[in-house]
Structure formats: structure tokens, C-alpha cells
Enzyme design. Sequence first.
Site, PDB file in Angstrom:
ATOM      1  N   LYS A 188       0.859  -1.197   0.000  1.00  0.00           N
ATOM      2  CA  LYS A 188       0.000   0.000   0.000  1.00  0.00           C
ATOM      3  C   LYS A 188       0.889   1.238   0.000  1.00  0.00           C
ATOM      4  CE  LYS A 188      -4.006   1.999   2.472  1.00  0.00           C
ATOM      5  NZ  LYS A 188      -4.922   1.881   3.619  1.00  0.00           N
TER       6      LYS A 188
ATOM      7  N   SER B 249      -9.958   2.363   2.563  1.00  0.00           N
ATOM      8  CA  SER B 249      -8.970   2.994   1.728  1.00  0.00           C
ATOM      9  C   SER B 249      -8.006   2.033   1.031  1.00  0.00           C
ATOM     10  CB  SER B 249      -8.150   3.976   2.568  1.00  0.00           C
ATOM     11  OG  SER B 249      -7.351   3.289   3.506  1.00  0.00           O
TER      12      SER B 249
ATOM     13  N   SER C  30     -10.438   0.295   6.960  1.00  0.00           N
ATOM     14  CA  SER C  30      -9.772   0.367   5.653  1.00  0.00           C
ATOM     15  C   SER C  30      -9.117  -0.924   5.180  1.00  0.00           C
ATOM     16  CB  SER C  30      -8.714   1.472   5.662  1.00  0.00           C
ATOM     17  OG  SER C  30      -9.322   2.726   5.472  1.00  0.00           O
TER      18      SER C  30
END
Lengths: 494, 503
Positions: free
Chosen positions: A79, A160, A184
Site C-alpha cells: 500500500k 482505503s 480500511s
Amino acid sequence: MTELTNLGVREIRDGVAQGDFTAREVAEAFNAAVEAASELNAFIVATPDKALEAADKVDADRAAGRELGAMAGVPIGMKDLFCTDGVQTTAASHILEGFVPRYESTVSQNLWDAGAGMLGKLNLDQFAMGSSNETSHFGNVVSPWRKSGGGNAGMSPGGSSGGSSAAVAARIAPAATGTDTGGSIRQPAAFTGICGIKPTYGRCSRWGVVAFASSLDQAGPMARSVGDCAIMLGAMAGFDAKDSTSLQMDVPDWAAGLSADLKGRKVGIPREYRMDGTDEAILESWEQGKNWLRDAGAEIVDISLPHTKYALPAYYIIAPAEASSNLARYDGVRYGLRDLPEGAGLQDMYAATREEGFGDEVKRRVLIGTYVLSAGFYDAYYNQAQKVRALVARDFERAWADCDVILAPTTPTASFPLGDKTDDPLAMYLNDVFAVPASLAGVPAMSVPAMLNGEGLPLGLQIVGKPFDEQGVLNAGLAIEQRAGFEAKPETWW
Amino acid sequence: MSDYRIQGATGEWEVVIGLEVHAQVTSNAKLFSGASTAFGAEPNTQVSLVDAAMPGMLPVPNRECIRQAVRTGMAIEAQINKYSRFDRKNYFYADLPQGYQISQLYHPIVGEGQLTIEADEKAGIPEDKVIGIERIHVEQDAGKLMHDQHPTMSYVDLNRCGVALMEIVSRPDMRSPAEAGAYVRKLRTILRYVGSCDGNMEEGSMRADVNVSVRRPGPISDENPFGTRTETKNVNSVRFVMQVIEHEANRQVDLIEDGGTVVQETRLFDPNSGTTRSMRSKEDAHDYRYFPDPDLLPLELEDSFLDECRASLPELPDAKRARYIDELGLSDYNASVLTAEVETFARFETLLAETAKRLGKDEKTVATQVANWSLSVAPGVMKSLGDEADPSHATAEAQAEILRMQDAGEISGGQAKEIYEIVLRTGRDPAEIADTEGLKQQSDTGAIEAVIDEVLAANADKVEEYRGGKDKLFGFFVGQTMKAMQGKANPAVVNQVLKAKLG
């Protein structure tokens, strides 16, 4: 080569160790898959050379008879909230576009040390603020899943960690890192039919992770099986003296401790999670989940988490408050974007840089956070929210008297089409209504895929556990996984 | 009670003063990072990733800084808070990379304490006075902006950024510039005793925010409350602190008497003019949006840590001064001067021990002698030599030896000075100097008797007069004898022999 990309973490690691294939072959296969899947926009930058480099090292280690790490030969997606030495780290923002750290986050370093390689930096909601991956400066991620009868309409991969969920679901990465501040990891996992676990707050070091809300941020793995999550979490976690909130505890061997036998275990069903607006299919999957866990030997008990409905509003005060302060460092002075209009002074530079560098959702949260911390509003908002947070945590503490883990839906709905909620922030925030309480309490929670809904979209079930009891969470997840038999995978259209 | 008053056109005004002293904690590393804190390094060479607020960086408290704050709290007899917490003070400035300063607003590490300033008649402090200290908290220093390096740009030096400061907040207990000056000096002395701050005001290790208000003399009441205060920031010497107070108090009195009102505001001191000017008023004051720093856990101090802090405290100034007076028999004045500076008492105590050893006497017996030497004789010699003196030659051994020779009557006071001069110039051994330079006094009774006989014979008329009752002539005979012996005779022996001969 397509076969290799269907493999998970354990299969790749064991296959490499046994000599079924080389780590380089695996890396090449995933590199090709990443390149072919640019339509998903899951990656902000691909780093095929990094993946190959790590793979070659594993192959060389194996040839030399050296001991291989828990993630040896497994290429993963990172990420783009984790700082990676020498590789652009943006938090999907314009303000950090082009920023190349000269340091490596503790969690990513732990993974490389365990033999993992990096396929690239994954897209996300800007500064991890969002639930659909539509706030990224680098464009939204498209879920590999499509609604049956929905034509070519792009669906949200959740957020997210939307790049992570899309990549793992699309099999362009066997696993990916995520971060979870208020859902998330869990919400995008649920939207894309994969597993993801947010461990106890403090398990994974926050050092080198771009901060959103420090008291809530927690890294965790996203993969296609509970077992893979257990392996990868073991590689990520551990005490880190550079993070004052890091847990000074040994990391258990969760993978070795996996057991789907839940005899003697009690599973709590919180009545407050039965909310208006929750999809029928979600409720149905919840019922299924109870049956599966009962089948695994667990006793199902009703419990109450009375402050659940206050959790989301409290979260949307605390997280923005912390974010408004955490994001103050992006000021154009030392790194990242600087917008210095002709004749501008310092304040003008701040204003211009931040106006241009932050997206709308980030600005919204910075403004909310600034407001709730302001003189005259602090007690009414921030202090009050902290009290609610304490009550939410107490709800869980009391619940542990009656149960060992809690079963709930991960989200109130399945994935939705891109663009559906972008004009309605509150509707978007409601996505995390089931996820946020565990974040506020700092307890471990994971999402495992349960079934497809009537439109062919995945639904996830959430398991919440006691502090430090990731094992209990993973075991309940394994019991569901074995009984749900979730084999569905998105058709390749990209 | 201070009788310091501002004489206004409408009568007398009392000045009320409170000080916030920022003291840089003595520590090799910064409050939340491992970067060095050495003064005077090249710009931006002592900056860690944390100090520069790079993305994802986290603060980790430096235990040594916490320890120093706790020890300081103990030295001012303050309550130590076993639970304290760090808060963020949010504001934007180019010398503040994080966009917030980590400080302690809500739960400081040190609570209520106090210190005593000593009576000083000349300064208008008639008796010892206790000044309350509200709290001490620890916080990060900011970096430094340099505006004179480039025609259109400002440069930033982050070396100081993140260095640990203690903010020591007094009660508004002071009533005159002299009291405030005495408070800062006393605080500095305590910090230096404890070793928690080097007290170096020129290098910015200690600076004060000076809060001043004026009111009519008399008890605080609803009718006669505290006046509105102004805060003058970053004042970096005792003299300036006193100047600020004097200027601010007079300015406020003039303002009020001219029908104006004092505005609560932040002011800046201009050392060149000795005046203050407005920096920003309360209306434009920042809203700092303080909240608990979520990167840091609350600070919880264990008893063993507190015990260790307490055990490591040295004898503090007040106790030391009292001991010098009560146990060593020194005068109040000598005790005060000797205990004011760490270096002074350290030198004194070493010399005292060495002298006592060489004389075979206890410290109390020689204390006054050593104090006089340390405070007046030795500094006098050092000063008269100027650059010719090498202070490294001023060893306790050499000085103790001189004091021993003097005590034994081997040298006179004048010779002691002469020997010490040579010691400071050359580092030679005092006993050897006395021998080879002829700097010894004659104590041999026989030799002195011979000289005295000559003196008396040459002045038979005066001897007559003396015996006739002119006692004052005794001094004349002493003088003649000393002169004949080039001042090297032991005066005590001369006196004794003369008395016997003149009978």
C-alpha cells in the site's frame, strides 16, 4: 504461468522451498499480471525489478541451503502509505507526488526480511481517507468484480486499501499490505471477496507509515485465505522501539496455531449491529455465519454493545482531529509539493501548496478536525468523542465476560458502483459503521468472505476478538472459511 | 514586602511579575529523537528524520530529558506527577516542521513547587522571600529562521528543533525588578547545581517570558484585583528581564493614567532601546488546538525511577549555604558568594579539603582562612596578572601548600601573594619558590634578637621615651626591625622579642 498467479502465500512459499518452481518464475508471472491489469489502476507505481531482485535472492539462498523466511519468494503489493526506501511514496496524494523516502517503514522492512518481494506501490484513498478508493490523486481503482447484469459499470473495490483489495482479488498479487484506521482493511476485503485482518493496535509498528489518525492506524495483511493472513501478519508484526505505541509482546506463531475447532468457544452476536439500512443479503450471510460457527463447535450467544451507534460519530471527530494535526507537516517547506506564487509570503505558500496538494476529502477532514479542536468546541466535540470512545471500549470489555469472539457483518451493503456515493460523504462514511467500533477499541478484527449476493458481489463477515487474541479471530475466520467454501473469483475482463 | 513602587501622577503603583523560564535540558540527544544537541554546529547537521517531520516518523521520549525534569522538580520541592502526558500545540511556522510543538498543557510532569530568594537590602529585598512555582513541563524547542542570508529568501536551521526545554512557570509572586532578577539568578543556580540546564543565557539555554501588570498597592481584592498583564517574549539575560519590567510597568502606568487601558498582548523586547513593542494582541492570538499527542502514551513514572532521581540530587544551594554558615562558621556574605556558582563552591570545597589535610586540622578550623583566600586573595592575584596567569596552574595542591606555609609562619601574607603570582605564571612548586626566591620569613629568634638589639641601640632616645610611657613607639620599633630584615621577619616573633627586650 497463469497457474502461478492463482497461488496464495503459503503455496508459493512452500512451492519455492520444495523447488516446484523458482521465486523468479513467480515474480515474473505476477509482474506480467500487474502489467496486464493496468485498467484496474491498482498500482500507482509497479516495481518489477524489486520483485525480481528479491526473488533472485530467495532462489540464491535456497540454492545455498540457507534458511528461508516466512514469506520467502512471495511477491506482494505494498500500500502506498508505507514509506519505501528509494521508491516514490505518495499516500495517493498530489502533495507527496514525487516524494522518495530514504528510509523503509518497519513493517515493509520486516516483510522484505522475511523474503517477500515488492510488485509495486498500491493505490489507495488519499491519505487513507475514503471508503471507495475514489479520493486518490491517481484516479480510482476499479474492482475486478462486476455486478451481474450491471454491464461494464465499474464497481468500487472499497477503501482505503482499495488497490490492495483489487490486486489480491484480481490475482495480480497473492497478498498485499493494508492499513486500517476505521475499516480500511476489512471493508475493501469484504467488497472484493478476500480476507484481511486488522490486528490489535500496536501489533504492527506505525514507524514509516504515513499517518492518518495515529491512535487508530494499524497495518495488517490482505490475502485470499485466513492461513495466508496468519503467515503474513506474523511477518509484519513485532515490537518496534521507534514507535512508542508499539506492543512490547512476543508475536505468537499464528499460522502454526490455526485451528477451526471451536469447541468450548463462545461467539457473541451483538444485537445493536442489526441496523436499519442493512441489506437483506447481509443479514442472511450473518445467519449463515452463526450456523457455520455453531457447526464448528462454538456456542452462539446474544450480547449487547450498547454504545455502538455513537461509535461512528465519535470516530468522525477523533480521526479528523488527529489527521488535521498529522497533516500539518505537508506545508511545502521541506519536501513534496511547493506552490510559491509570485511575491508570496510564507502564509500564502502554505495556502497555495495545501490548496493544490490536498484533495477534497482530505480538506474536508482537515477542516472538521481543525473545527473540533478549536477553542470553545474542544470540550463539546473532541473531549466528548473521547468519552464515547472509552464507552465503546468498555462495551467490548464487558462483552468478553460472555463471549470469546464477536461475529458481525463487515459492511452494511455489498460493493457499490463507482461514483454512487461521491457526492454524499455521510452515506460514504456509513460504510464503516460496523468496522469503526473495533478500531476505537483497538481490538483485532478481520473480514472473511462468506458468499455472493444476488448480484454476484462478495459479502464479508467480520470477527472481532479480545485484545492480543488474533489467534481466536483467525481461528473463527478459518472455521467460516472452511464452511463457506468461497471459491468465486472475478471474471478477467481487464 | 517589597516597597518598590512606580510613582505615577495619580499616586503609587505596585508591579506584579510572573516569569516563564525556558531552560534547555542538558542532554546529548533531543527530546524525541536521537539527534545531537551540541551548540554551534553547522546549520542542519543535527537533524534526524523525526526532527524534520518526514512522513511516517514518530517521536520516542528520551528518558534522560524526563529524568532531568523530574530532578529539577525535586530541587524546587515540587510535586512530581507520576502520570503526565504530552499534548500537541498546533500552529504553522517554517521553523516548526511538524506543524505542532509537542508540549504538556493538561498534565505537566512537575506540579506546585517553590524557591527562596535571599534578602538583599541594597536591592530592596528586606528579607528572604518564597516565590511560588506553578509547574514545570517539558516541550520541544523550535528551529531557527535566518533572514539575513539571502536577499529574497529566509533560511531555516533545524539544529535546535526538537531540543528538550523545561518551561518553569512562576506564580505572579514578584513585586520588583530586583526580585525578578534574584528569582532568575536563583533558578539558574539551582538548575546548574542539579545539572539539568547549563544556564547559559547567551547561547539561549535559558530565556524568560516576562509577565507584567500594575495595580494599586494593597491586598488583592475584588475592588483591587490584578491588572491586565502583558507578556514579553524571549528575554535572554537577567539585566534585560529587569529592564523589561521597569519599562513595561512605567509604560502601563502612563497608559492607564492617560486614560487608556492595558491590552493583554504579547510584546517583544528591543535590547538596543531598552523598550518593548507589541507583537500581537490577544485577538490575533493563535488558537493552538491543544490535544493529547496520539503518537505518545502517557508518561507513567515508577517509584524506583523517582527514587533514583532523588538519590542523584546533589546538596542544593540553600542547604549548602546553611551548612557553610552553621558548620563551617563562614559569614553570611562569604557563604552566599561561595555557593552562588557551581564552579566556585567546587573549587572551594576541594581547596578546603586539601588545606585541612595539609594542616592536619579539621575543615571548620581552616574554613574562614580558605574562604578569604578563595574570595579575595587568590582572585586578586589572578586579576592583577591578567593574561600572564595560567589558570591551569591554580591547583588546589599549590594553593593549599601556600596556605600551609602561611599558617606555619614560614611565609608572610605578602609572600604568599608573591609566591602565588609565580605559581600562576610558571606552575612551579610553592615550597621550592619560597626557598629559591628567598620568599620566606625569618622566625629564628636568635637572628631577630640580634637585629632588634641593633635597632634599640641605634634608637636609644626612643627607647627612653617608650619606657617613659610613649607606648605608641612600639610600632616604630617593629617597623625598624622589619625594614632591617627586608620585611622577612615573622611579625609574631618580632613582637614577642621586642616586648621582652623593652620589658
